[in-house]
Structures are given as structure tokens and as C-alpha cells.
Design a protein around this motif. Structure first.
Motif, PDB file in Angstrom:
ATOM      1  N   PRO A 162      27.921  53.693  15.402  1.00  0.00           N
ATOM      2  CA  PRO A 162      28.223  54.844  14.553  1.00  0.00           C
ATOM      3  C   PRO A 162      27.363  56.072  14.852  1.00  0.00           C
ATOM      4  O   PRO A 162      27.830  57.200  14.737  1.00  0.00           O
ATOM      5  N   GLU A 163      26.092  55.863  15.257  1.00  0.00           N
ATOM      6  CA  GLU A 163      25.208  57.009  15.438  1.00  0.00           C
ATOM      7  C   GLU A 163      24.524  57.077  16.805  1.00  0.00           C
ATOM      8  O   GLU A 163      23.609  57.871  16.983  1.00  0.00           O
ATOM      9  N   LYS A 164      24.953  56.245  17.777  1.00  0.00           N
ATOM     10  CA  LYS A 164      24.415  56.341  19.133  1.00  0.00           C
ATOM     11  C   LYS A 164      25.442  55.821  20.126  1.00  0.00           C
ATOM     12  O   LYS A 164      26.366  55.100  19.758  1.00  0.00           O
ATOM     13  N   VAL A 165      25.258  56.210  21.385  1.00  0.00           N
ATOM     14  CA  VAL A 165      26.124  55.753  22.470  1.00  0.00           C
ATOM     15  C   VAL A 165      25.219  55.216  23.572  1.00  0.00           C
ATOM     16  O   VAL A 165      24.231  55.843  23.940  1.00  0.00           O
TER      17      VAL A 165
ATOM     18  N   GLU B 250      25.331  36.787  27.483  1.00  0.00           N
ATOM     19  CA  GLU B 250      24.057  37.486  27.607  1.00  0.00           C
ATOM     20  C   GLU B 250      24.266  38.995  27.529  1.00  0.00           C
ATOM     21  O   GLU B 250      23.450  39.719  26.986  1.00  0.00           O
ATOM     22  N   HIS B 251      25.376  39.449  28.083  1.00  0.00           N
ATOM     23  CA  HIS B 251      25.704  40.878  28.030  1.00  0.00           C
ATOM     24  C   HIS B 251      25.861  41.323  26.571  1.00  0.00           C
ATOM     25  O   HIS B 251      25.341  42.359  26.175  1.00  0.00           O
ATOM     26  N   PHE B 252      26.534  40.532  25.748  1.00  0.00           N
ATOM     27  CA  PHE B 252      26.714  40.864  24.336  1.00  0.00           C
ATOM     28  C   PHE B 252      25.407  40.740  23.561  1.00  0.00           C
ATOM     29  O   PHE B 252      25.142  41.528  22.661  1.00  0.00           O
ATOM     30  N   LYS B 253      24.576  39.757  23.896  1.00  0.00           N
ATOM     31  CA  LYS B 253      23.292  39.577  23.210  1.00  0.00           C
ATOM     32  C   LYS B 253      22.418  40.815  23.321  1.00  0.00           C
ATOM     33  O   LYS B 253      21.604  41.082  22.449  1.00  0.00           O
ATOM     34  N   SER B 254      22.619  41.591  24.383  1.00  0.00           N
ATOM     35  CA  SER B 254      21.756  42.751  24.606  1.00  0.00           C
ATOM     36  C   SER B 254      21.980  43.884  23.607  1.00  0.00           C
ATOM     37  O   SER B 254      21.131  44.742  23.479  1.00  0.00           O
ATOM     38  N   PHE B 255      23.099  43.895  22.888  1.00  0.00           N
ATOM     39  CA  PHE B 255      23.336  45.011  21.966  1.00  0.00           C
ATOM     40  C   PHE B 255      23.814  44.615  20.573  1.00  0.00           C
ATOM     41  O   PHE B 255      23.870  45.458  19.689  1.00  0.00           O
ATOM     42  N   LEU B 256      24.138  43.363  20.343  1.00  0.00           N
ATOM     43  CA  LEU B 256      24.629  42.977  19.018  1.00  0.00           C
ATOM     44  C   LEU B 256      23.504  42.950  17.994  1.00  0.00           C
ATOM     45  O   LEU B 256      22.420  42.450  18.261  1.00  0.00           O
ATOM     46  N   THR B 257      23.772  43.510  16.834  1.00  0.00           N
ATOM     47  CA  THR B 257      22.810  43.521  15.737  1.00  0.00           C
ATOM     48  C   THR B 257      23.477  42.975  14.485  1.00  0.00           C
ATOM     49  O   THR B 257      24.701  42.876  14.408  1.00  0.00           O
ATOM     50  N   GLU B 258      22.693  42.654  13.500  1.00  0.00           N
ATOM     51  CA  GLU B 258      23.208  42.077  12.258  1.00  0.00           C
ATOM     52  C   GLU B 258      24.065  43.061  11.453  1.00  0.00           C
ATOM     53  O   GLU B 258      24.904  42.653  10.675  1.00  0.00           O
ATOM     54  N   GLU B 259      23.853  44.361  11.641  1.00  0.00           N
ATOM     55  CA  GLU B 259      24.546  45.356  10.833  1.00  0.00           C
ATOM     56  C   GLU B 259      26.021  45.525  11.215  1.00  0.00           C
ATOM     57  O   GLU B 259      26.787  46.107  10.466  1.00  0.00           O
TER      58      GLU B 259
ATOM     59  N   LEU C  52      31.043  37.400  13.775  1.00  0.00           N
ATOM     60  CA  LEU C  52      31.599  38.753  13.841  1.00  0.00           C
ATOM     61  C   LEU C  52      33.108  38.793  13.690  1.00  0.00           C
ATOM     62  O   LEU C  52      33.812  37.885  14.127  1.00  0.00           O
ATOM     63  N   ASN C  53      33.575  39.873  13.114  1.00  0.00           N
ATOM     64  CA  ASN C  53      34.987  40.227  13.209  1.00  0.00           C
ATOM     65  C   ASN C  53      35.116  41.016  14.497  1.00  0.00           C
ATOM     66  O   ASN C  53      34.443  42.038  14.660  1.00  0.00           O
ATOM     67  N   PHE C  54      35.935  40.556  15.418  1.00  0.00           N
ATOM     68  CA  PHE C  54      36.065  41.248  16.695  1.00  0.00           C
ATOM     69  C   PHE C  54      37.496  41.198  17.178  1.00  0.00           C
ATOM     70  O   PHE C  54      38.281  40.357  16.752  1.00  0.00           O
ATOM     71  N   GLU C  55      37.797  42.122  18.064  1.00  0.00           N
ATOM     72  CA  GLU C  55      39.145  42.201  18.632  1.00  0.00           C
ATOM     73  C   GLU C  55      39.053  42.701  20.057  1.00  0.00           C
ATOM     74  O   GLU C  55      38.361  43.672  20.333  1.00  0.00           O
ATOM     75  N   PHE C  56      39.746  42.006  20.955  1.00  0.00           N
ATOM     76  CA  PHE C  56      39.883  42.446  22.343  1.00  0.00           C
ATOM     77  C   PHE C  56      41.211  43.167  22.453  1.00  0.00           C
ATOM     78  O   PHE C  56      42.237  42.651  22.002  1.00  0.00           O
ATOM     79  N   MET C  57      41.202  44.367  23.028  1.00  0.00           N
ATOM     80  CA  MET C  57      42.412  45.180  23.145  1.00  0.00           C
ATOM     81  C   MET C  57      42.279  46.097  24.345  1.00  0.00           C
ATOM     82  O   MET C  57      41.215  46.149  24.967  1.00  0.00           O
TER      83      MET C  57
ATOM     84  N   ASN D 241      38.381  55.304  15.880  1.00  0.00           N
ATOM     85  CA  ASN D 241      38.420  56.530  15.077  1.00  0.00           C
ATOM     86  C   ASN D 241      38.915  56.267  13.661  1.00  0.00           C
ATOM     87  O   ASN D 241      38.403  56.847  12.702  1.00  0.00           O
ATOM     88  N   VAL D 242      39.889  55.399  13.515  1.00  0.00           N
ATOM     89  CA  VAL D 242      40.391  55.058  12.172  1.00  0.00           C
ATOM     90  C   VAL D 242      39.279  54.390  11.362  1.00  0.00           C
ATOM     91  O   VAL D 242      39.024  54.769  10.214  1.00  0.00           O
ATOM     92  N   LEU D 243      38.600  53.418  11.962  1.00  0.00           N
ATOM     93  CA  LEU D 243      37.561  52.692  11.231  1.00  0.00           C
ATOM     94  C   LEU D 243      36.349  53.567  10.918  1.00  0.00           C
ATOM     95  O   LEU D 243      35.766  53.467   9.831  1.00  0.00           O
ATOM     96  N   ILE D 244      35.969  54.440  11.836  1.00  0.00           N
ATOM     97  CA  ILE D 244      34.856  55.380  11.576  1.00  0.00           C
ATOM     98  C   ILE D 244      35.225  56.315  10.430  1.00  0.00           C
ATOM     99  O   ILE D 244      34.395  56.623   9.569  1.00  0.00           O
ATOM    100  N   SER D 245      36.472  56.763  10.405  1.00  0.00           N
ATOM    101  CA  SER D 245      36.895  57.665   9.321  1.00  0.00           C
ATOM    102  C   SER D 245      36.893  56.948   7.969  1.00  0.00           C
ATOM    103  O   SER D 245      36.798  57.588   6.929  1.00  0.00           O
ATOM    104  N   GLU D 246      36.973  55.611   7.983  1.00  0.00           N
ATOM    105  CA  GLU D 246      36.886  54.812   6.754  1.00  0.00           C
ATOM    106  C   GLU D 246      35.440  54.436   6.432  1.00  0.00           C
ATOM    107  O   GLU D 246      35.188  53.658   5.519  1.00  0.00           O
ATOM    108  N   ASP D 247      34.490  54.968   7.208  1.00  0.00           N
ATOM    109  CA  ASP D 247      33.061  54.735   7.026  1.00  0.00           C
ATOM    110  C   ASP D 247      32.681  53.268   7.196  1.00  0.00           C
ATOM    111  O   ASP D 247      31.803  52.750   6.511  1.00  0.00           O
ATOM    112  N   ARG D 248      33.333  52.595   8.149  1.00  0.00           N
ATOM    113  CA  ARG D 248      33.026  51.200   8.472  1.00  0.00           C
ATOM    114  C   ARG D 248      31.950  51.176   9.568  1.00  0.00           C
ATOM    115  O   ARG D 248      31.866  52.082  10.376  1.00  0.00           O
ATOM    116  N   PHE D 249      31.141  50.119   9.594  1.00  0.00           N
ATOM    117  CA  PHE D 249      30.142  49.984  10.651  1.00  0.00           C
ATOM    118  C   PHE D 249      30.805  49.290  11.834  1.00  0.00           C
ATOM    119  O   PHE D 249      30.720  48.072  11.999  1.00  0.00           O
TER     120      PHE D 249
END
Length: 121
Positions: free
Chosen positions: A37-40, A52-61, A90-95, A105-113
Motif C-alpha cells: 500500500p505504501e511502498k514498491v 523462499e522468494h515469497f518469504k523475502s517479502f511476506l508480512t503478517e499485515e 493468506l488469501n491469495f490469487e494467481f491471475m 486498484n479496486v482493493l486499494i480504493s476499498e482501503d484493503r491491505f
């Protein structure tokens, strides 16, 4: 009437994408990226088949993880899916990457993390 959702200026909104480029809050990225939401985070390589690739950036939030896999929807190996479900819950989706951009963009506009992993197309 203006129907564009109000998105906090501190939240990362995807303004556009094309082959070889993403535009996030009017800043260009020419690689695969992970959008919080606040960094790229720029990625040197895309590794959706490595937990291991996912472990490098996944957080509890993280509430929702979107994974844009390029021009086609690809599903990672079972160990990655198991890790995301069993270890992280996690709730996740591959697309496809373009669908992930729109959904982000839809989820950010709904203020979702939402965290969105985008493979360059």
C-alpha cells in the motif's frame, strides 16, 4: 458526477501498464515489482515457484496477496501454494498481470491491505 474512487495519496495506485513497464503513482518501473500500500519493491527476477522468494517479502499485515503471472495465468508448484495457505494463512490469487493491476486498484480504493506481485509483461 465523478465516479473515480478517492484513493489516499499515500497509497500506491497503478496508473497504467504496458509491455515492459508499470506506472505506479506516476512513477515508472521497468521490472517486475511488488506493490505494498505504501511502498514498491523492484525485483531483479520473478520467482513464483520458490517459497523462499515469497518469504523475502511476506508480512503478517497482508490481508490479500495478488500475483500477476504475466500474459497468461500460471499456477506455481504445490509447495508454494501449501506455504501460502498453511504457513501464512493468506488469501491469495494467481491471475494475469493485467487482471492483477485492475484488481489491485479496486482493493486499494476499498482501503484493503493488498500486496500485489506483478511479473513484467
Amino acid at each position: 458526477m465523478d465516479i473515480i474512487p478517492l484513493v489516499s495519496k499515500s497509497k500506491n495506485f497503478i496508473n497504467g501498464y504496458s509491455e515492459g513497464k508499470f506506472l505506479v503513482n506516476d512513477q515508472e518501473y521497468h521490472s517486475s515489482i511488488i506493490i505494498f500500500p505504501e511502498k514498491v519493491i523492484k525485483l531483479k527476477e520473478s520467482g513464483i515457484n520458490s517459497k523462499e522468494h515469497f518469504k523475502s517479502f511476506l508480512t503478517e499485515e497482508i490481508e490479500i496477496l495478488l500475483i500477476g503471472t504475466g500474459k497468461t495465468r500460471n499456477i506455481p508448484n504445490s509447495s508454494v501454494k501449501s506455504y501460502l495457505i498453511e504457513q501464512k494463512g493468506l488469501n491469495f490469487e494467481f491471475m494475469t498481470t493485467d487482471a492483477a493491476c485492475r484488481t489491485h486498484n479496486v482493493l486499494i480504493s476499498e482501503d484493503r491491505f493488498v500486496v500485489t506481485y506483478l511479473k513484467i509483461i
